[in-house]
Design a protein around this motif. Structure first.
Motif, short mmCIF file in Angstrom:
data_model
loop_
_atom_site.label_atom_id
_atom_site.label_comp_id
_atom_site.label_asym_id
_atom_site.label_seq_id
_atom_site.Cartn_x
_atom_site.Cartn_y
_atom_site.Cartn_z
N TYR A 1 0.90 -1.31 -0.15
CA TYR A 1 0.06 0.01 0.02
C TYR A 1 0.73 1.25 0.12
CZ TYR A 1 -3.81 3.34 1.11
OH TYR A 1 -4.69 4.31 0.93
N GLY A 2 1.13 1.70 -1.21
CA GLY A 2 1.82 2.91 -1.29
C GLY A 2 1.33 4.45 -1.59
N HIS A 3 -0.20 4.43 -1.22
CA HIS A 3 -0.84 5.55 -1.69
C HIS A 3 -1.53 6.17 -0.63
CE1 HIS A 3 -0.87 4.71 -5.87
NE2 HIS A 3 -0.85 3.58 -5.70
N LEU A 4 -0.91 6.37 0.74
CA LEU A 4 -1.28 6.66 1.76
C LEU A 4 -1.07 8.21 1.90
CD1 LEU A 4 -2.44 6.50 4.61
CD2 LEU A 4 -0.05 6.07 5.57
N HIS A 5 -2.10 8.92 2.00
CA HIS A 5 -2.12 10.32 2.16
C HIS A 5 -3.69 10.74 2.63
CE1 HIS A 5 -4.36 10.88 -1.74
NE2 HIS A 5 -3.27 9.99 -2.14
N SER A 6 -3.85 11.98 3.07
CA SER A 6 -5.05 12.52 3.56
C SER A 6 -6.34 12.18 2.76
CB SER A 6 -4.83 13.91 4.09
OG SER A 6 -4.60 14.80 3.22
N ALA A 7 -6.24 12.34 1.54
CA ALA A 7 -7.12 12.36 0.62
C ALA A 7 -7.54 10.56 0.64
CB ALA A 7 -6.99 12.93 -0.52
N ASN A 8 -7.07 9.73 0.99
CA ASN A 8 -7.42 8.51 0.66
C ASN A 8 -7.71 7.91 2.16
OD1 ASN A 8 -6.99 8.19 -1.82
ND2 ASN A 8 -4.91 7.34 -1.81
N VAL A 9 -8.02 8.63 3.12
CA VAL A 9 -8.52 8.13 4.31
C VAL A 9 -9.94 8.68 4.51
CG1 VAL A 9 -8.01 8.36 6.87
CG2 VAL A 9 -6.33 8.23 5.14
N MET A 10 -10.82 7.91 4.27
CA MET A 10 -12.41 8.33 4.48
C MET A 10 -12.55 8.27 6.04
SD MET A 10 -14.96 9.17 2.74
CE MET A 10 -14.66 8.78 1.10
N LEU A 11 -13.40 9.14 6.37
CA LEU A 11 -13.87 9.28 7.69
C LEU A 11 -15.47 8.70 7.87
CD1 LEU A 11 -12.70 12.96 8.77
CD2 LEU A 11 -11.54 10.83 9.16
N ASP A 12 -15.50 7.96 8.72
CA ASP A 12 -16.90 7.26 8.92
C ASP A 12 -17.10 7.25 10.41
OD1 ASP A 12 -19.25 5.81 8.64
OD2 ASP A 12 -18.33 3.86 8.57
N GLY A 13 -17.81 8.54 11.00
CA GLY A 13 -18.04 8.76 12.30
C GLY A 13 -16.61 9.13 13.09
N ASP A 14 -16.16 8.37 14.04
CA ASP A 14 -15.04 8.46 14.70
C ASP A 14 -13.79 7.34 14.05
OD1 ASP A 14 -15.71 10.76 15.99
OD2 ASP A 14 -16.23 9.66 17.75
N THR A 15 -14.33 6.88 12.96
CA THR A 15 -13.26 5.77 12.45
C THR A 15 -12.85 6.44 11.13
OG1 THR A 15 -14.98 3.94 13.32
CG2 THR A 15 -13.21 3.67 11.50
N CYS A 16 -11.61 6.17 10.76
CA CYS A 16 -11.03 6.22 9.58
C CYS A 16 -10.87 5.04 8.84
CB CYS A 16 -9.95 7.28 9.46
SG CYS A 16 -8.35 6.61 10.29
N LYS A 17 -10.87 5.24 7.43
CA LYS A 17 -10.93 4.00 6.77
C LYS A 17 -10.10 4.31 5.31
CE LYS A 17 -15.17 2.16 8.37
NZ LYS A 17 -16.29 1.22 8.29
N LEU A 18 -9.03 3.45 5.06
CA LEU A 18 -8.31 3.48 3.94
C LEU A 18 -8.85 3.29 2.57
CD1 LEU A 18 -4.72 2.04 5.03
CD2 LEU A 18 -5.57 4.32 4.92
N MET A 19 -8.76 3.84 1.77
CA MET A 19 -9.25 3.65 0.42
C MET A 19 -8.19 3.52 -0.69
SD MET A 19 -12.27 6.54 -0.23
CE MET A 19 -11.09 7.86 -0.50
N ASP A 20 -8.51 3.20 -1.83
CA ASP A 20 -7.56 3.12 -3.29
C ASP A 20 -6.65 1.86 -2.85
OD1 ASP A 20 -8.91 4.98 -4.30
OD2 ASP A 20 -7.32 6.60 -4.11
N LEU A 21 -7.00 0.74 -2.22
CA LEU A 21 -6.01 -0.31 -1.94
C LEU A 21 -5.94 -0.90 -3.51
CD1 LEU A 21 -7.09 -0.03 0.86
CD2 LEU A 21 -6.72 -2.34 1.30
N GLU A 22 -6.81 -0.80 -4.46
CA GLU A 22 -6.80 -1.36 -5.70
C GLU A 22 -5.48 -0.81 -6.48
OE1 GLU A 22 -9.23 2.15 -5.97
OE2 GLU A 22 -9.38 0.32 -4.54
N ASN A 23 -5.05 0.38 -6.20
CA ASN A 23 -4.04 1.00 -6.87
C ASN A 23 -2.67 0.07 -7.49
OD1 ASN A 23 -5.70 3.23 -7.26
ND2 ASN A 23 -4.49 4.44 -5.76
N SER A 24 -2.37 -0.65 -6.17
CA SER A 24 -1.15 -1.71 -6.49
C SER A 24 -1.51 -2.64 -7.15
CB SER A 24 -0.55 -1.87 -5.17
OG SER A 24 -1.44 -2.68 -4.43
N LEU A 25 -2.67 -3.01 -7.18
CA LEU A 25 -3.23 -4.35 -8.18
C LEU A 25 -3.18 -3.82 -9.54
CD1 LEU A 25 -6.03 -5.89 -6.06
CD2 LEU A 25 -3.53 -6.60 -6.26
N LEU A 26 -3.37 -2.71 -9.80
CA LEU A 26 -3.65 -2.13 -11.15
C LEU A 26 -2.28 -1.63 -11.46
CD1 LEU A 26 -6.99 0.01 -10.76
CD2 LEU A 26 -6.65 -2.35 -12.03
#
Length: 123
Positions: free
Chosen positions: A81-106
Motif C-alpha cells: 500500500y503506497g498511496h497513503l495520504h489524507s485524501a485516501n483516508v475516509m472518515l466514518d464517524g470517529d473511524t477512519c478507513k483507507l481507500m484505493d487499495l486497488e492501486n497496487s493491483l492495477l
C-alpha cells in the motif's frame, strides 16, 4: 478489515478499471483538515489555505492508531500500500478507513515514488 473502506462495485478490462464506493457525508481526512465539504469543487476545497485547521490530540491518536492497524494488517498479508495520504483516508464517524487499495493491483506507481526515486540506493 474494519479500517478499510468498502467497495460497492469494481470492474476492469485491458485498458481501464472502475471502482465505486459509497458517498460519505463527512468526507476524507483532507476535507476535515481543510474544513471542506465533500461535494465542493476541488479548487474551492483545497486552494484556500486560510481555512486549514489542525486536528485535536485525541483525533491524532485515534486516527493514527487506526491507520497503523490497517497498515500492519496489509503488511502481514503481503499487500503493498503506497498511496497513503489524507485524501485516501475516509472518515466514518470517529473511524477512519483507507481507500484505493486497488492501486497496487492495477500497477499504479506509489504516491511517494517521485520522492523515493531521488535516492539511487533505494530499489
Amino acid at each position: 478489515h474494519p479500517y478499510i473502506y468498502r467497495v460497492t462495485f469494481a470492474t476492469a478490462n485491458e485498458s481501464s478499471a472502475l471502482v465505486i464506493r459509497p458517498f460519505s457525508e463527512k468526507g476524507t481526512l483532507k476535507d476535515l483538515i481543510y474544513k471542506a465539504k465533500p461535494k465542493d469543487p476541488f479548487l474551492k476545497k483545497y486552494c484556500n489555505p486560510k481555512k486549514i485547521q489542525g486536528l485535536e490530540l485525541h483525533q491524532i491518536k485515534t486516527y493514527g492508531r487506526q491507520i497503523l492497524e490497517v497498515l500492519k494488517f496489509l503488511h502481514e498479508k503481503g499487500f503493498p500500500y503506497g498511496h497513503l495520504h489524507s485524501a485516501n483516508v475516509m472518515l466514518d464517524g470517529d473511524t477512519c478507513k483507507l481507500m484505493d487499495l486497488e492501486n497496487s493491483l492495477l500497477g499504479l506507481p506509489s504516491f511517494y515514488r517521485s520522492y523515493f526515486s531521488q535516492f539511487r540506493k533505494i530499489n
